[in-house]
Design a protein around this motif. Structure first.
Motif, PDB file in Angstrom:
ATOM      1  N   ARG A   1       8.089  19.483  -6.509  1.00 50.10           N
ATOM      2  CA  ARG A   1       9.451  20.364  -6.132  1.00 50.10           C
ATOM      3  C   ARG A   1      10.563  19.905  -7.073  1.00 50.10           C
ATOM      4  NH1 ARG A   1      10.247  23.240  -0.620  1.00 50.10           N
ATOM      5  NH2 ARG A   1       8.013  23.671   0.095  1.00 50.10           N
ATOM      6  N   ARG A   2      10.797  18.746  -7.249  1.00 45.17           N
ATOM      7  CA  ARG A   2      11.786  17.854  -8.067  1.00 45.17           C
ATOM      8  C   ARG A   2      12.998  17.912  -7.498  1.00 45.17           C
ATOM      9  NH1 ARG A   2      11.242  19.888 -14.208  1.00 45.17           N
ATOM     10  NH2 ARG A   2      12.449  18.061 -14.686  1.00 45.17           N
ATOM     11  N   VAL A   3      13.758  18.897  -6.934  1.00 44.42           N
ATOM     12  CA  VAL A   3      14.885  18.967  -6.233  1.00 44.42           C
ATOM     13  C   VAL A   3      14.662  19.535  -4.846  1.00 44.42           C
ATOM     14  CG1 VAL A   3      16.272  18.949  -8.375  1.00 44.42           C
ATOM     15  CG2 VAL A   3      15.513  21.091  -7.289  1.00 44.42           C
ATOM     16  N   PRO A   4      15.637  18.936  -3.959  1.00 47.97           N
ATOM     17  CA  PRO A   4      15.460  19.403  -2.666  1.00 47.97           C
ATOM     18  C   PRO A   4      15.753  21.062  -2.577  1.00 47.97           C
ATOM     19  CG  PRO A   4      16.395  17.509  -2.552  1.00 47.97           C
ATOM     20  CD  PRO A   4      16.192  18.030  -4.102  1.00 47.97           C
ATOM     21  N   ALA A   5      15.382  21.826  -1.641  1.00 46.55           N
ATOM     22  CA  ALA A   5      15.672  23.250  -1.243  1.00 46.55           C
ATOM     23  C   ALA A   5      17.006  23.291  -0.745  1.00 46.55           C
ATOM     24  CB  ALA A   5      14.709  24.141  -0.509  1.00 46.55           C
ATOM     25  N   PRO A   6      17.886  24.222  -1.172  1.00 46.86           N
ATOM     26  CA  PRO A   6      19.097  24.591  -0.313  1.00 46.86           C
ATOM     27  C   PRO A   6      19.218  24.695   1.009  1.00 46.86           C
ATOM     28  CG  PRO A   6      18.509  26.452  -1.800  1.00 46.86           C
ATOM     29  CD  PRO A   6      17.520  25.446  -2.021  1.00 46.86           C
ATOM     30  N   ARG A   7      20.007  24.274   1.854  1.00 49.46           N
ATOM     31  CA  ARG A   7      20.076  24.402   3.127  1.00 49.46           C
ATOM     32  C   ARG A   7      20.987  25.361   3.516  1.00 49.46           C
ATOM     33  NH1 ARG A   7      21.811  20.178   6.274  1.00 49.46           N
ATOM     34  NH2 ARG A   7      22.316  18.465   4.715  1.00 49.46           N
ATOM     35  N   ALA A   8      20.493  26.183   4.733  1.00 46.77           N
ATOM     36  CA  ALA A   8      21.253  27.265   5.164  1.00 46.77           C
ATOM     37  C   ALA A   8      22.374  26.718   6.353  1.00 46.77           C
ATOM     38  CB  ALA A   8      20.521  28.233   5.968  1.00 46.77           C
ATOM     39  N   TYR A   9      23.508  25.852   5.707  1.00 49.92           N
ATOM     40  CA  TYR A   9      24.231  25.259   6.386  1.00 49.92           C
ATOM     41  C   TYR A   9      25.339  26.115   7.121  1.00 49.92           C
ATOM     42  CZ  TYR A   9      28.215  22.271   7.524  1.00 49.92           C
ATOM     43  OH  TYR A   9      29.497  21.566   8.153  1.00 49.92           O
TER      44      TYR A   9
ATOM     45  N   ALA B   1       0.873  -1.360   0.056  1.00 49.90           N
ATOM     46  CA  ALA B   1       0.200   0.003   0.057  1.00 49.90           C
ATOM     47  C   ALA B   1       0.878   1.265  -0.033  1.00 49.90           C
ATOM     48  CB  ALA B   1      -1.003   0.161   1.180  1.00 49.90           C
ATOM     49  N   TYR B   2       2.037   1.204   0.709  1.00 45.94           N
ATOM     50  CA  TYR B   2       3.001   2.181   0.626  1.00 45.94           C
ATOM     51  C   TYR B   2       3.527   2.475  -0.595  1.00 45.94           C
ATOM     52  CZ  TYR B   2       2.231   3.435   5.515  1.00 45.94           C
ATOM     53  OH  TYR B   2       1.930   3.543   6.903  1.00 45.94           O
ATOM     54  N   VAL B   3       3.798   1.303  -1.200  1.00 44.71           N
ATOM     55  CA  VAL B   3       4.695   1.477  -2.453  1.00 44.71           C
ATOM     56  C   VAL B   3       3.690   1.832  -3.574  1.00 44.71           C
ATOM     57  CG1 VAL B   3       5.371   0.099  -4.601  1.00 44.71           C
ATOM     58  CG2 VAL B   3       6.144  -0.600  -2.059  1.00 44.71           C
ATOM     59  N   ASP B   4       2.504   1.423  -3.494  1.00 40.09           N
ATOM     60  CA  ASP B   4       1.453   1.941  -4.363  1.00 40.09           C
ATOM     61  C   ASP B   4       1.307   3.457  -4.387  1.00 40.09           C
ATOM     62  OD1 ASP B   4       1.334  -0.425  -5.375  1.00 40.09           O
ATOM     63  OD2 ASP B   4      -0.535  -1.058  -4.481  1.00 40.09           O
ATOM     64  N   ALA B   5       1.501   4.006  -2.957  1.00 37.41           N
ATOM     65  CA  ALA B   5       1.310   5.531  -2.916  1.00 37.41           C
ATOM     66  C   ALA B   5       2.294   6.228  -3.080  1.00 37.41           C
ATOM     67  CB  ALA B   5       1.054   5.679  -1.375  1.00 37.41           C
ATOM     68  N   GLY B   6       3.452   5.672  -3.527  1.00 36.37           N
ATOM     69  CA  GLY B   6       4.490   6.578  -3.911  1.00 36.37           C
ATOM     70  C   GLY B   6       5.731   6.135  -3.053  1.00 36.37           C
ATOM     71  N   ALA B   7       6.016   5.709  -1.960  1.00 32.93           N
ATOM     72  CA  ALA B   7       7.053   5.291  -1.052  1.00 32.93           C
ATOM     73  C   ALA B   7       8.145   4.651  -1.911  1.00 32.93           C
ATOM     74  CB  ALA B   7       6.852   4.544   0.176  1.00 32.93           C
TER      75      ALA B   7
ATOM     76  N   ALA C   1       7.267  15.981  -3.301  1.00 34.91           N
ATOM     77  CA  ALA C   1       8.285  15.787  -4.032  1.00 34.91           C
ATOM     78  C   ALA C   1       8.349  15.894  -5.298  1.00 34.91           C
ATOM     79  CB  ALA C   1       8.885  14.446  -3.367  1.00 34.91           C
ATOM     80  N   ASP C   2       7.336  15.383  -5.913  1.00 33.01           N
ATOM     81  CA  ASP C   2       7.209  15.485  -7.520  1.00 33.01           C
ATOM     82  C   ASP C   2       7.132  16.849  -7.899  1.00 33.01           C
ATOM     83  OD1 ASP C   2       7.660  12.779  -7.731  1.00 33.01           O
ATOM     84  OD2 ASP C   2       5.429  12.078  -8.200  1.00 33.01           O
TER      85      ASP C   2
END
Length: 335
Positions: A318-326, A85-91, A315-316
């Protein structure tokens, strides 16, 4: 390296300004494919599944008269159905039903290796793209709060990690840690007993600290400096309440940030545990986590495939993660 006190000081005084994240060292790791490698570099999102316990409850298995890990033997089709069920949901990452699969908690009912082998079989039957071998706390307090030594904890975790690797997992997931010393024992055991990527998450309370007093900044600095490949938080509270902790960890972590909040706070209605944050409200609150740079995202207690579907959509989009203020810093950790 100690646990409870962490002083951050830039050599020129004050806090360091945001800087480019250091590139993680992935040399020597067994990485399944290019997408997982990009996720380990913080370049791709990685969507992790949600809760197992509430799904067992919905299927009437929470009161089956045995510890959840043994359901991998007695009810493998049900466990595989939850995973699917999680795989089908996109995990993409499916977590094995092994949260308490250590020698102490199993009490001889099955061997650690047998439990992980059965659990991985359930995840594989569900078509899991990646399988994370779940490693939870030992259930005992380490010295000086309790009687378990660091070495004893390490040995328990090492046995689990070897079972994770032998069963064919793609990732070691150390989760729901409240004691940084215990998390360190688990992380060292993983690093020294397998060549898989290791994710590590701590659990924080409403005061912004773990049960034993560790702050998000200290946890992120210590675990990522030790070489964890993703560091973050899970459980305890909902995404809105944990946003501040996630932002603090984002600034201090040298590797991808992982977040798996609860679906809010639990309450009991007619003898059944329910949670107060809907999938839509969960997703809305998770926007702040993603803005902070979280890239390994999932849910914990009370979440279901409906929550995973919302995270997949985010996630889809946004496509790529946001930059982090490291914020790089000269850091001293001590007991």
């Amino acid at each position: 390296m100690g646990d409870s006190v962490c002083a951050h000081k830039e050599l020129t005084g004050g806090w360091a300004k945001a800087a480019q994240l250091p590139r993680p060292d992935l040399s020597g790791l067994a990485i399944k494919d290019g997408h997982l490698k990009r996720a380990l570099l913080g370049q791709d999102f990685l969507v992790v599944d949600g809760a197992m316990g509430t799904q067992l409850q919905e299927r009437g298995l929470a009161d089956a008269g045995q510890i959840p890990e043994l359901l991998n033997f007695s009810h493998p089709d049900d466990i595989a159905a939850i995973h699917k069920a999680y795989v089908d949901a996109g995990a993409e990452v499916i977590t094995t039903n092994t949260f308490g699969a250590n020698r102490l908690k199993l009490e001889g009912a099955a061997s650690v290796e047998e439990v992980y082998r059965a659990a991985v079989g359930c995840a594989r039957a569900a078509g899991a793209p990646y399988i994370a071998g779940d490693v939870g706390p030992t259930g005992a307090l380490l010295e000086p709060m309790g009687t378990m030594s660091f070495e004893e904890a390490y040995d328990l975790f090492a046995e689990q990690v070897r079972a994770v690797a032998a069963a064919g997992c793609d990732v070691v997931l150390i989760e729901t840690m409240a004691d940084l010393r215990e998390a360190k024992a688990a992380l060292l055991a993983a690093q020294e007993n397998c060549d898989l990527p290791v994710f590590a998450t701590m659990t924080f309370g409403e005061d912004g600290r773990t049960f034993l007093g560790t702050s998000p900044e200290v946890a992120a600095e210590v675990l990522s400096s030790m070489g964890a490949h993703a560091v973050g938080l899970n459980c305890s509270l909902g995404p809105a309440e944990l946003l501040g902790a996630a932002q603090d960890m984002a600034r201090r972590s040298r590797c991808p940030l992982m977040v798996q909040p609860n679906a809010g706070l639990p309450r009991v209605e007619d003898g059944v545990t329910v949670f107060d944050v809907s999938p839509e409200d969960f997703a809305a609150a998770m926007e702040g986590m993603l803005d902070a740079g979280a890239s390994v995202i999932g849910g914990c207690c009370g979440t279901s495939p409906e929550y995973t579907r919302e995270l997949r959509r985010m996630a889809d989009a946004r496509r790529v993660p946001a930059p982090r203020a490291y914020e790089p810093a000269c850091v001293l950790c001590s007991a």
